[in-house]
Design a protein around this motif. Structure first.
Motif, short mmCIF file in Angstrom:
data_model
loop_
_atom_site.label_atom_id
_atom_site.label_comp_id
_atom_site.label_asym_id
_atom_site.label_seq_id
_atom_site.Cartn_x
_atom_site.Cartn_y
_atom_site.Cartn_z
N UNK A 35 0.85 -1.19 0.00
CA UNK A 35 0.00 0.00 0.00
C UNK A 35 0.89 1.24 0.00
N UNK A 36 0.39 2.27 -0.64
CA UNK A 36 1.06 3.57 -0.66
C UNK A 36 0.13 4.54 0.07
N UNK A 37 0.63 5.22 1.09
CA UNK A 37 -0.18 6.14 1.88
C UNK A 37 0.29 7.56 1.59
N UNK A 38 -0.61 8.38 1.08
CA UNK A 38 -0.41 9.77 0.67
C UNK A 38 0.26 9.80 -0.70
N UNK A 39 -0.25 10.66 -1.57
CA UNK A 39 0.28 10.71 -2.92
C UNK A 39 1.17 11.92 -3.18
N UNK A 40 1.08 12.94 -2.34
CA UNK A 40 1.73 14.19 -2.68
C UNK A 40 0.98 14.84 -3.84
N UNK A 41 1.56 15.85 -4.43
CA UNK A 41 0.96 16.52 -5.59
C UNK A 41 1.34 15.77 -6.86
N UNK A 42 0.76 16.20 -7.96
CA UNK A 42 1.13 15.61 -9.26
C UNK A 42 2.62 15.74 -9.51
N UNK A 43 3.23 16.82 -9.03
CA UNK A 43 4.64 17.07 -9.29
C UNK A 43 5.57 16.16 -8.48
N UNK A 44 5.05 15.51 -7.44
CA UNK A 44 5.88 14.61 -6.63
C UNK A 44 5.85 13.17 -7.14
N UNK A 76 -3.40 14.96 -4.50
CA UNK A 76 -3.30 15.54 -5.83
C UNK A 76 -2.65 14.64 -6.87
N UNK A 77 -1.79 13.74 -6.44
CA UNK A 77 -1.13 12.84 -7.38
C UNK A 77 -1.85 11.51 -7.59
N UNK A 78 -3.04 11.35 -7.00
CA UNK A 78 -3.74 10.06 -7.03
C UNK A 78 -4.01 9.56 -8.45
N UNK A 79 -4.49 10.41 -9.33
CA UNK A 79 -4.79 9.99 -10.70
C UNK A 79 -3.55 9.56 -11.45
N UNK A 80 -2.46 10.31 -11.27
CA UNK A 80 -1.21 9.95 -11.95
C UNK A 80 -0.63 8.65 -11.39
N UNK A 81 -0.68 8.49 -10.07
CA UNK A 81 -0.17 7.25 -9.49
C UNK A 81 -1.03 6.06 -9.89
N UNK A 82 -2.35 6.25 -9.92
CA UNK A 82 -3.23 5.15 -10.34
C UNK A 82 -2.92 4.75 -11.78
N UNK A 106 -12.49 21.31 -7.42
CA UNK A 106 -11.35 21.29 -6.50
C UNK A 106 -10.21 22.17 -7.00
N UNK A 107 -9.86 22.05 -8.26
CA UNK A 107 -8.71 22.77 -8.79
C UNK A 107 -8.86 24.29 -8.66
N UNK A 108 -9.97 24.89 -9.09
CA UNK A 108 -10.07 26.35 -8.92
C UNK A 108 -10.11 26.76 -7.45
N UNK A 109 -10.67 25.93 -6.60
CA UNK A 109 -10.72 26.24 -5.17
C UNK A 109 -9.32 26.26 -4.58
N UNK A 123 0.97 21.68 -9.26
CA UNK A 123 0.68 20.88 -10.44
C UNK A 123 -0.82 20.80 -10.68
N UNK A 124 -1.22 19.82 -11.44
CA UNK A 124 -2.64 19.67 -11.77
C UNK A 124 -3.14 18.36 -11.17
#
Length: 152
Positions: A35-44, A76-82, A106-109, A123-124
């Motif tokens: 398991x990976x806990x916490x994704x960081x941002x897309x840039x990480x 924030x990095x969940x989609x990229x890691x998935x 979420x992104x504009x907020x 990142x995005x």
């Protein structure tokens, strides 16, 4: 890249959150499953993937990605890691999980909250396929080898 071995089952990958060493980590928790806990941002994400490789964890071995909450430095990095970890399901509380599937609110907020100067450091968000999302509020994952992850 720094990897901190917490114990026999847990390692922390320093993913240089916001471009600063020692600021953020993703935890790799290993039993028979990983398991990976916490994704960081897309840039990480590149550093996290490199850390997994350095730990000898192949992408197909990661079955679970756990996000404690919806802030971009944690999810924030969940989609990229998935995308990079093809067998992994993503776990987050069901009241906010839809923001990983459709980040249009979420992104504009976040952008308003962090300001234009800090926004490039976040990142995005790559939208997560809904079939990869799992509710985390009643989470109880038995990873094997007496390693249990439970939401409290």
């Amino acid at each position: 890249m720094e990897i901190i071995h917490v114990d026999d089952h847990i390692a922390a990958i320093d993913h240089h959150l916001l471009g600063i060493p020692g600021t953020g980590v993703s935890y790799v928790v290993r039993g028979e499953a990983v398991a990976l806990v916490e994704t960081g941002t897309a840039l990480t994400v590149p550093r996290t993937l490199a850390g997994l490789e350095r730990l000898g964890v192949r992408p197909e071995q990661v079955e679970h990605i756990l996000c404690t909450h919806i802030h971009m430095d944690h999810a924030g990095g969940a989609g990229y890691l998935a995308s990079a970890l093809p067998r992994a399901s993503v776990y987050i509380h069901s009241t906010v999980g839809q923001h990983l599937v459709d980040p249009s609110k979420l992104v504009p907020s976040v952008r308003r909250a962090v300001g234009e100067e800090a926004w490039p450091l976040h990142g995005d968000i790559l939208p997560l396929p809904p079939e990869r999302l799992r509710p985390a509020e009643a989470l109880r994952l038995d990873l094997g080898r007496d390693v249990l992850l439970e939401a409290i």
